[in-house]
Design a protein around this motif. Structure first.
Motif, short mmCIF file in Angstrom:
data_model
loop_
_atom_site.label_atom_id
_atom_site.label_comp_id
_atom_site.label_asym_id
_atom_site.label_seq_id
_atom_site.Cartn_x
_atom_site.Cartn_y
_atom_site.Cartn_z
N SER A 204 -59.01 -90.58 24.43
CA SER A 204 -58.33 -91.84 24.77
C SER A 204 -56.92 -91.80 24.22
O SER A 204 -56.60 -91.07 23.27
CB SER A 204 -59.10 -93.04 24.19
N TRP A 205 -56.05 -92.63 24.82
CA TRP A 205 -54.67 -92.72 24.36
C TRP A 205 -54.61 -93.32 22.95
O TRP A 205 -53.77 -92.93 22.15
CB TRP A 205 -53.85 -93.56 25.33
N TRP B 281 -54.59 -88.82 15.93
CA TRP B 281 -54.12 -87.44 16.09
C TRP B 281 -52.64 -87.31 15.75
O TRP B 281 -52.24 -86.40 15.02
CB TRP B 281 -54.38 -86.96 17.51
N LEU B 282 -51.81 -88.22 16.27
CA LEU B 282 -50.38 -88.15 16.00
C LEU B 282 -50.08 -88.37 14.52
O LEU B 282 -49.20 -87.73 13.94
CB LEU B 282 -49.64 -89.19 16.86
N ARG B 283 -50.82 -89.26 13.89
CA ARG B 283 -50.63 -89.50 12.45
C ARG B 283 -50.90 -88.24 11.64
O ARG B 283 -50.11 -87.86 10.78
CB ARG B 283 -51.56 -90.64 12.00
N GLN B 284 -52.02 -87.58 11.92
CA GLN B 284 -52.35 -86.38 11.17
C GLN B 284 -51.38 -85.24 11.48
O GLN B 284 -51.09 -84.41 10.61
CB GLN B 284 -53.79 -85.96 11.47
N LEU B 285 -50.86 -85.20 12.69
CA LEU B 285 -49.86 -84.19 13.04
C LEU B 285 -48.59 -84.38 12.21
O LEU B 285 -48.04 -83.42 11.65
CB LEU B 285 -49.53 -84.27 14.53
N ILE B 286 -48.13 -85.61 12.09
CA ILE B 286 -46.91 -85.89 11.32
C ILE B 286 -47.12 -85.58 9.85
O ILE B 286 -46.27 -84.95 9.20
CB ILE B 286 -46.49 -87.37 11.53
#
Length: 449
Positions: A375-376, A383-388
């Motif tokens: 899901s978005w 996912w974006l938080r952990q990537l950053i």
């Protein structure tokens, strides 16, 4: 036992006990099996009573024990010689590992082209692919420790650990799955893998829809302390499985479909389908639990979003590198001081940028809200938080443990933190929605919480 007498007299000859030649042969066979191997029929007939035979066998036992001791000591010496490490091979391996990092950086600095830094991760990752094709082996047979096969695994394991910082940027994406396949793993493109802690990636077999949480340990190496040997066991995870965070998979794992492994569990051997493992316990799972595994595959638009996010993050790092390189080229100070200054500047800017991205790009989450894996909302909020956070992880190493800035940063990101709170490491708390944190007065968290 041979003469079928429960308590025979020890002074009476065997012939007077009613024994025959068949009984003598049977007695000789039993003595060879249970007491002494180098005894013949003449020794039995020349010592016809139990006492005489025992007195004749006793010296033979002493000789056998001394010979066994000599043989055992020789075997121990040979095993000890075989199990000695090789300083030459280890020194060459360490030099190669250092050159893998230092030489490309020196070439980029000499060329005065900071944009070449983006080739660095590609070079490092592809070098492991080449080495894994050359040195990896799937022979599941015991081998001596510090043998050539062991050092092949040893070098690949160190090389993999050197590249884990780059791999943290692509975990949870099809790029990571494709990279594992290049390394020899049999991994589905629809699997969700968030861990880089593995010692033999080419032995992984992960099917569709399986979820591998962060900090899961794939331990293929098994060391046998009894005979100083090692083995590499494959790890297989079938479709639609969930492996919780900090789970340890070791000594050969074969997990069938629809298995749930709760966080901080240890798993080895065969696990039947529709099983829940919590710690060391397992139980059959219900049908309602298994219904949550539907639709785990990311769509093409989700994958495009992940690629765009990676490209934008690369652009942010590009701007940072350009700024740092300008400072490096302008400031006229000794090289060690210049490197320390550039590192400090990058760390400060990295912490500042990561906090801004978490605050205004990722945002907060609602307590109790459910996110589908495909899901978005999940990609944006988790996912974006952990990537950053993983991308700027080394920037936070500038600060000391229990720094007074940690509670201030978490409060600004929405956490409820009262007075006198001490935090050992901030990385874990930034990796998950900070607005859901609530620390009361006097709380102390240690590292790796």
């Amino acid at each position: 036992q041979a003469f079928h007498i429960e308590s025979p007299p020890i002074e009476v000859p065997f012939g007077q006990l009613g024994g025959t030649s068949l009984n003598a042969i049977l007695a000789l066979t039993l003595i060879r099996q249970q007491i002494c191997t180098n005894i013949d029929i003449l020794l039995l007939f020349s010592n016809p009573s139990i006492r005489q035979l025992a007195q004749a066998i006793e010296p033979l036992l002493i000789v056998n024990e001394s010979q066994d001791t000599i043989i055992t000591s020789k075997q121990d010496d040979e095993t000890h010689i075989l199990s000695l490490p090789s300083p030459l091979i280890e020194s060459v391996g360490i030099i190669l590992l250092i050159c893998q990092w230092v030489l490309p950086i020196m070439i980029i600095i000499n060329q005065c082209q900071p944009f070449l830094f983006f080739i660095l991760p590609i070079f490092h990752l592809m070098l492991y692919v080449i080495c894994s094709r050359l040195f990896s082996f799937k022979n599941n047979k015991p081998d001596n420790i510090f043998s050539w096969n062991y050092y092949r695994w040893w070098f690949l394991d160190r090389l993999w650990n050197n590249n884990r910082f780059w791999l943290q940027h692509i975990i949870g994406t099809p790029l990571y799955n494709n990279y594992l396949r290049l390394c020899g793993a049999d991994v589905s493109l629809d699997a969700h893998i968030y861990s880089t802690t593995m010692d033999a990636p080419w032995l992984l077999d992960i099917d569709d829809g399986s979820w591998i949480a962060d900090q899961t340990v794939f331990n293929c190496l098994h060391f046998n302390n009894d005979n100083n040997t090692f083995q590499l066991y494959p790890i297989r995870i079938a479709s639609n499985c969930s492996i919780g965070t900090r789970t340890i998979l070791y000594d050969g794992v074969n997990i069938e479909n629809n298995v749930i492994v709760q966080p901080m569990s240890s798993v080895n051997g065969f696990v039947a389908s529709q099983t829940i493992i919590d710690g060391d316990d397992d139980k059959s799972s219900s049908t309602n639990t298994l219904m949550t595994y539907n639709n785990r595959s990311l769509s093409i638009w989700h994958k495009i979003f992940q690629v765009i996010a990676l490209c934008l993050l690369i652009c942010v790092h590009s701007i940072l590198l350009i700024i740092i390189y300008k400072v490096y080229s302008v400031v006229q100070v000794p090289l060690p001081i210049n490197i320390a200054l550039c590192w400090t500047l990058w760390s400060i800017l990295g912490c500042f940028i990561s906090v801004l991205l978490l605050k205004f790009i990722v945002g907060s989450c609602t307590a109790g809200e459910t996110y589908q894996v495909a899901s978005w909302s999940y990609l944006h909020k988790l996912w974006l938080r952990q990537l950053i956070v993983s991308s700027f992880h080394h920037a936070w190493l500038l600060l000391n443990s229990y720094d007074h800035i940690y509670p201030i940063v978490l409060r600004w990101l929405g956490a409820h933190i009262e007075d006198n709170v001490k935090i050992g490491e901030i990385h874990t708390f930034l990796s998950y929605p900070t607005n859901l944190l609530h620390f009361e007065r006097g709380v102390t968290t240690f590292g790796s919480v």
